[in-house]
Design a protein around this motif. Sequence first.
Motif, PDB file in Angstrom:
ATOM      1  N   SER A  49       0.850  -1.185   0.000  1.00 18.93           N
ATOM      2  CA  SER A  49       0.000   0.000   0.000  1.00 18.93           C
ATOM      3  C   SER A  49       0.886   1.236   0.000  1.00 18.93           C
ATOM      4  CB  SER A  49      -0.892   0.014   1.254  1.00 18.93           C
ATOM      5  OG  SER A  49      -1.740   1.140   1.265  1.00 18.93           O
ATOM      6  N   THR A  58      -4.391   7.002  -2.368  1.00 15.19           N
ATOM      7  CA  THR A  58      -3.864   5.749  -1.846  1.00 15.19           C
ATOM      8  C   THR A  58      -3.862   4.660  -2.904  1.00 15.19           C
ATOM      9  OG1 THR A  58      -6.051   5.118  -1.049  1.00 15.19           O
ATOM     10  CG2 THR A  58      -4.605   6.244   0.511  1.00 15.19           C
ATOM     11  N   TYR A  59      -3.082   3.660  -2.638  1.00 19.07           N
ATOM     12  CA  TYR A  59      -3.008   2.470  -3.480  1.00 19.07           C
ATOM     13  C   TYR A  59      -2.971   1.243  -2.566  1.00 19.07           C
ATOM     14  CZ  TYR A  59      -0.566  -1.417  -5.625  1.00 19.07           C
ATOM     15  OH  TYR A  59      -0.211  -2.674  -6.026  1.00 19.07           O
ATOM     16  N   TYR A  60      -3.638   0.176  -3.004  1.00 20.19           N
ATOM     17  CA  TYR A  60      -3.595  -1.089  -2.274  1.00 20.19           C
ATOM     18  C   TYR A  60      -3.369  -2.224  -3.265  1.00 20.19           C
ATOM     19  CZ  TYR A  60      -5.717   1.463   1.606  1.00 20.19           C
ATOM     20  OH  TYR A  60      -5.970   2.359   2.611  1.00 20.19           O
ATOM     21  N   VAL A  64      -4.819  -7.218  -0.407  1.00 20.60           N
ATOM     22  CA  VAL A  64      -5.034  -6.593   0.901  1.00 20.60           C
ATOM     23  C   VAL A  64      -6.210  -5.617   0.868  1.00 20.60           C
ATOM     24  CG1 VAL A  64      -2.577  -6.818   1.428  1.00 20.60           C
ATOM     25  CG2 VAL A  64      -3.472  -4.619   0.586  1.00 20.60           C
ATOM     26  N   LYS A  65      -6.766  -5.394  -0.303  1.00 19.63           N
ATOM     27  CA  LYS A  65      -7.906  -4.478  -0.403  1.00 19.63           C
ATOM     28  C   LYS A  65      -9.056  -4.950   0.480  1.00 19.63           C
ATOM     29  CE  LYS A  65      -7.195  -2.647  -5.062  1.00 19.63           C
ATOM     30  NZ  LYS A  65      -7.644  -2.662  -6.478  1.00 19.63           N
ATOM     31  N   PHE A  68      -6.689  -3.996   4.685  1.00 16.44           N
ATOM     32  CA  PHE A  68      -5.662  -3.071   5.152  1.00 16.44           C
ATOM     33  C   PHE A  68      -6.101  -1.648   4.840  1.00 16.44           C
ATOM     34  CE2 PHE A  68      -1.678  -6.016   4.764  1.00 16.44           C
ATOM     35  CZ  PHE A  68      -2.336  -6.982   5.503  1.00 16.44           C
ATOM     36  N   THR A  69      -5.737  -0.734   5.736  1.00 13.25           N
ATOM     37  CA  THR A  69      -6.023   0.677   5.522  1.00 13.25           C
ATOM     38  C   THR A  69      -4.779   1.493   5.846  1.00 13.25           C
ATOM     39  OG1 THR A  69      -8.343   0.356   6.164  1.00 13.25           O
ATOM     40  CG2 THR A  69      -7.504   2.611   6.134  1.00 13.25           C
ATOM     41  N   ILE A  70      -4.382   2.328   4.900  1.00 14.64           N
ATOM     42  CA  ILE A  70      -3.238   3.202   5.117  1.00 14.64           C
ATOM     43  C   ILE A  70      -3.760   4.591   5.469  1.00 14.64           C
ATOM     44  CG2 ILE A  70      -3.000   3.923   2.692  1.00 14.64           C
ATOM     45  CD1 ILE A  70       0.076   3.721   3.112  1.00 14.64           C
ATOM     46  N   LEU A  81      -0.411   1.698   8.958  1.00 10.84           N
ATOM     47  CA  LEU A  81      -1.026   0.642   8.164  1.00 10.84           C
ATOM     48  C   LEU A  81      -1.826  -0.228   9.126  1.00 10.84           C
ATOM     49  CD1 LEU A  81      -1.238  -0.561   5.299  1.00 10.84           C
ATOM     50  CD2 LEU A  81       0.532  -2.193   5.985  1.00 10.84           C
ATOM     51  N   ASP A 105       4.148   1.315  -6.572  1.00 12.57           N
ATOM     52  CA  ASP A 105       4.285   0.029  -5.881  1.00 12.57           C
ATOM     53  C   ASP A 105       5.613  -0.635  -6.252  1.00 12.57           C
ATOM     54  OD1 ASP A 105       2.343  -2.217  -8.011  1.00 12.57           O
ATOM     55  OD2 ASP A 105       3.718  -0.579  -8.498  1.00 12.57           O
TER      56      ASP A 105
END
Length: 123
Positions: A49, A58-60, A64-65, A68-70, A81, A105
């Motif tokens: 991420s 943001t990017y995931y 992990v989509k 996970f949360t950034i 994270l 990434d």
Amino acid sequence: EVQVVESGGGSVQAGGSLRLSCAASGFSFDGFAIGWFRQAPGKEREGVSCVSWWDGSTYYADDVKGRFTISRDNAKNTVYLQMNSLTPEDTAVYYCAARGGGNSDKVKEYEYWGQGTQVTVSS
């Protein structure tokens, strides 16, 4: 000295949660993209991420989509994270990295790296 420092790793059971932190030392995250990467034994380091300090985009990675949360705290110059619903496949050393510019990434595009923090998920 410019440093990126991760913290928050540990061991959890499958289904559990952990929150990783990434703090900058010696520089400001302004104008940087901050990425989280991970490397499992015998595997290449992969992007998980990232977040742009400039616009918050943001990017995931696909796997992990939704789990996970950034996020970032501008005042603390820190990126987090939040990792939920962890599975044994998430076991790896997690690295935080910074690059001037937008999200990416790609490992080779990041300039500053932390030392890594171990995340172990047991079944």
